[in-house]
Design an enzyme around this catalytic site. Structure first.
Site, PDB file in Angstrom:
ATOM      1  N   ASP A 158       0.838  -1.218   0.000  1.00  0.00           N
ATOM      2  CA  ASP A 158       0.000   0.000   0.000  1.00  0.00           C
ATOM      3  C   ASP A 158       0.869   1.262   0.000  1.00  0.00           C
ATOM      4  OD1 ASP A 158      -2.281  -1.433  -0.061  1.00  0.00           O
ATOM      5  OD2 ASP A 158      -2.934  -0.996   1.992  1.00  0.00           O
ATOM      6  N   GLU A 184      -3.168  -2.370  -8.972  1.00  0.00           N
ATOM      7  CA  GLU A 184      -1.825  -1.777  -9.135  1.00  0.00           C
ATOM      8  C   GLU A 184      -1.688  -1.121 -10.514  1.00  0.00           C
ATOM      9  OE1 GLU A 184      -2.666  -4.645  -9.927  1.00  0.00           O
ATOM     10  OE2 GLU A 184      -1.221  -5.715 -11.143  1.00  0.00           O
TER      11      GLU A 184
END
Ligand SMILES: Nc1nc2c(ncn2[C@@H]2O[C@H](COP(=O)(O)OP(=O)(O)OP(=O)(O)O)[C@@H](O)[C@H]2O)c(=O)[nH]1
Length: 317
Positions: A158, A184
């Site tokens: 993260d 992503e």
């Protein structure tokens, strides 16, 4: 006593006349004065009583007015707080509707909304310069991100995503829009960029991510992205034929080509070298075949040299 003619004594009758009248009058006056005095005292007592009643009533009224004002103030404050909370909740909802909560970037939905409003702009301002300065879409995917998660944990993953967002924002122009496309994947929408500008922007983006390792806690992580980029409208084909959704699919194919060619690089599809109707069926099925058959022009941009992209070893300082 005097003796009258008959020799009888005359009895002297006291003269009460005016003296007696005076006494009676004085008493009467005193009584009247007393009565007046009493009446005055009564009036004074009544007056004092009235004043006390008025004071008590005044005090009561003041207290009641105070309580009323306090209650009114509390009510107004509560209503105002409720309104503020509602406004904040609405604002947060609006922010969440268009922003990704992790990175703060615009989300996919906001881009779709932007694209929906775009045809209106197309009619007016884009007609003259769309051929020379088309918009540009750069679709990016973090390389080997699963390895980052598996090796360093989801929280570290993260942090990497957040840092990527920050570096991307620093790398683009103010007029460009950076989005988290999902997971992503990131997208840059760069309005009105000529082809030379697009290539420079893509190089800048790859450099911004890959040139310096990411510092996450006490770890130094090399991170890179792969990208696919195209112009919108794609290769001068009108958007009525090749929509923004289809153009984004072409960018996705270019991105996968960049991954297949070794990652940390970008592939861009520029001009079509044969008519769109003939190129598209091949392009959609096998991009590499379409390129080697000379159907479409490919632009390649390399990222900066990476020291070690393998996250399975320790990256501790
Ligand atoms: N930490 C974190 N991980 C995410 C998030 N969204 C998606 N992922 C992870 O991203 C990874 C994507 O991995 P893959 O699609 O296999 O691709 P990759 O490992 O990046 O490999 P290549 O794309 O081939 O370079 C998965 O492990 C997902 O769990 C997120 O919000 N936070």
């Amino acid at each position: 006593a005097k003796t009258d003619v008959a020799g009888q004594d005359e009895v002297e009758i006291p003269v009460l006349g005016s003296q007696g009248q005076d006494l009676g009058g004085q008493r009467q006056l005193q009584i009247e004065l007393l009565a007046k005095d009493n009446a005055l005292k009564n009036a004074q007592m009544k007056n004092q009583h009235l004043q006390r009643v008025i004071s008590v009533m005044g005090a009561l009224l003041t207290i009641m007015a105070g309580i009323f004002i306090f209650l009114l103030y509390r009510r107004v404050r509560t209503v105002r707080n409720d309104k503020q909370e509602l406004q904040q909740a609405n604002m947060q909802q609006e922010v969440h509707a268009v922003r990704d909560p992790l990175t703060g970037l615009y989300n996919r939905r906001s881009f779709i909304e932007l694209m929906k409003s775009r045809p209106l702009k197309l009619e007016t301002e884009r007609r003259e310069d769309s051929a020379d300065n088309p918009d540009c879409l750069i679709l990016m995917d973090v390389d080997l991100f699963r390895q980052i998660n598996d090796t360093w944990g989801h929280a570290a993953g993260d942090e990497v995503l957040t840092e990527i967002a920050s570096r991307l924002k620093d790398a683009v122009r103010d007029s460009d829009m950076v989005l988290r496309w999902g997971g992503e994947e990131f997208l840059i929408y760069s309005p009105k960029s000529n082809p030379a500008q697009i290539t420079r922007l893509v190089a800048r983006v790859l450099h911004a991510i890959g040139v310096k390792p990411f510092q996450v806690a006490d770890l130094q992580m090399p991170v890179s992205v792969s990208a696919g980029f195209v112009s919108l409208p794609f290769a001068g084909v009108p958007e009525s034929e090749c929509s923004w959704e289809k153009t984004l699919q072409i960018a996705d194919m270019a991105l996968h080509l960049a991954k297949a060619q070794g990652r940390n690089r970008a592939c861009g599809l520029a001009q079509l070298l044969i008519p769109y109707e003939r190129a598209m069926p091949v392009l959609e099925c096998d991009l590499a075949a379409a390129i080697s058959a000379g159907m479409v022009e490919l632009i390649e941009v390399n990222g900066p040299d990476q020291v070690n992209m393998d996250h399975s070893g320790s990256g501790k300082e």
